[in-house]
Motif scaffolding. Sequence first.
Motif, PDB file in Angstrom:
ATOM      1  N   TRP A 282       3.251   1.334   5.511  1.00 30.18           N
ATOM      2  CA  TRP A 282       4.299   2.288   5.157  1.00 30.18           C
ATOM      3  C   TRP A 282       3.842   3.131   3.971  1.00 30.18           C
ATOM      4  CZ3 TRP A 282       5.219  -2.874   6.008  1.00 30.18           C
ATOM      5  CH2 TRP A 282       6.146  -3.233   6.994  1.00 30.18           C
ATOM      6  N   ARG A 283       4.266   4.364   3.930  1.00 30.76           N
ATOM      7  CA  ARG A 283       4.101   5.165   2.727  1.00 30.76           C
ATOM      8  C   ARG A 283       4.946   4.580   1.602  1.00 30.76           C
ATOM      9  NH1 ARG A 283       1.753  10.273   3.210  1.00 30.76           N
ATOM     10  NH2 ARG A 283       1.405  10.931   5.375  1.00 30.76           N
ATOM     11  N   ALA A 284       4.502   4.781   0.363  1.00 31.73           N
ATOM     12  CA  ALA A 284       5.239   4.289  -0.796  1.00 31.73           C
ATOM     13  C   ALA A 284       5.111   5.281  -1.941  1.00 31.73           C
ATOM     14  CB  ALA A 284       4.717   2.924  -1.223  1.00 31.73           C
ATOM     15  N   ASN A 285       6.104   5.291  -2.786  1.00 32.60           N
ATOM     16  CA  ASN A 285       6.096   6.142  -3.976  1.00 32.60           C
ATOM     17  C   ASN A 285       5.181   5.514  -5.021  1.00 32.60           C
ATOM     18  OD1 ASN A 285       6.656   7.393  -6.455  1.00 32.60           O
ATOM     19  ND2 ASN A 285       8.792   7.752  -5.910  1.00 32.60           N
ATOM     20  N   PRO A 286       4.116   6.205  -5.429  1.00 38.77           N
ATOM     21  CA  PRO A 286       3.187   5.591  -6.398  1.00 38.77           C
ATOM     22  C   PRO A 286       3.838   5.274  -7.736  1.00 38.77           C
ATOM     23  CG  PRO A 286       2.636   7.906  -6.001  1.00 38.77           C
ATOM     24  CD  PRO A 286       3.642   7.526  -4.974  1.00 38.77           C
ATOM     25  N   GLU A 287       4.860   6.034  -8.128  1.00 43.99           N
ATOM     26  CA  GLU A 287       5.529   5.767  -9.403  1.00 43.99           C
ATOM     27  C   GLU A 287       6.275   4.438  -9.367  1.00 43.99           C
ATOM     28  OE1 GLU A 287       5.012   7.555 -12.088  1.00 43.99           O
ATOM     29  OE2 GLU A 287       3.646   8.754 -10.855  1.00 43.99           O
TER      30      GLU A 287
END
Length: 241
Positions: free
Chosen positions: A31-36
């Motif tokens: 899955w894509r994820a928010n790096p922050e």
Amino acid sequence: MNGMDRLSIRERPKELPVMYQSWLKLLFIHWRANPELLRPHLPEGLEIDLFDGSAWIGITPFALKNLRPTFAPPVPWLSNFHEINLRTYVHYQGVPGIWFFSLDADRALAVFGARSVYHLPYRHAAMVMRADKESIFYSSRRLSHPLAEFKATWMPGPVLGVAALDTLEFFLVERYCLYSFYEEKLYRARIWHQPWNLQRAQLTDMQTTMLEAHGLQTAGGKPLLHYSGAQHVAVWALKPV
């Protein structure tokens, strides 16, 4: 892929590995994820590896076979077990690799050995894997805190072959080292194998609490799936970086 050198790390190290193992019926679930949101879960010094501005989180269930030291044969009661890991992708001073949030296995001695020697967050779990001509069923129930479960059925699909450089598939699967952190020090271990021969895959069912157990979240949406029937791997010793 941010101009990073992703080919030199694929070269096989000149010294002898410390062990060999094979990974069978492996499913990559990404899955894509928010790096922050991912940054607080990583040790200082490791950078999140991005593809088109996104971090990625993966779950990979598989069967591990024929684990053995370089100069010894496999031991049946120790060398074959099931494993599932929860991971993301990182780099240290431009060397791309894997960071594991957790690794679950159904062989207690293997869990103890990996935690002691490689400082990886292995945990003991009760696991089942069944395969027929069309589909694979896999379940895992962790036996220690933080408790986590995974259950899925998937069907391998058409052959995709080897991923091309600069593609998302290459970024996700062609990883040739892992990182771990112990007593305020960062370590790296090299691995080597032939490039992944990938297939498409289709999930018919999946329930998991693995991400929630570790305080992780994805960007949502359907996961990206890849399957590989077998991979034969050499592993080198852990070294400080």
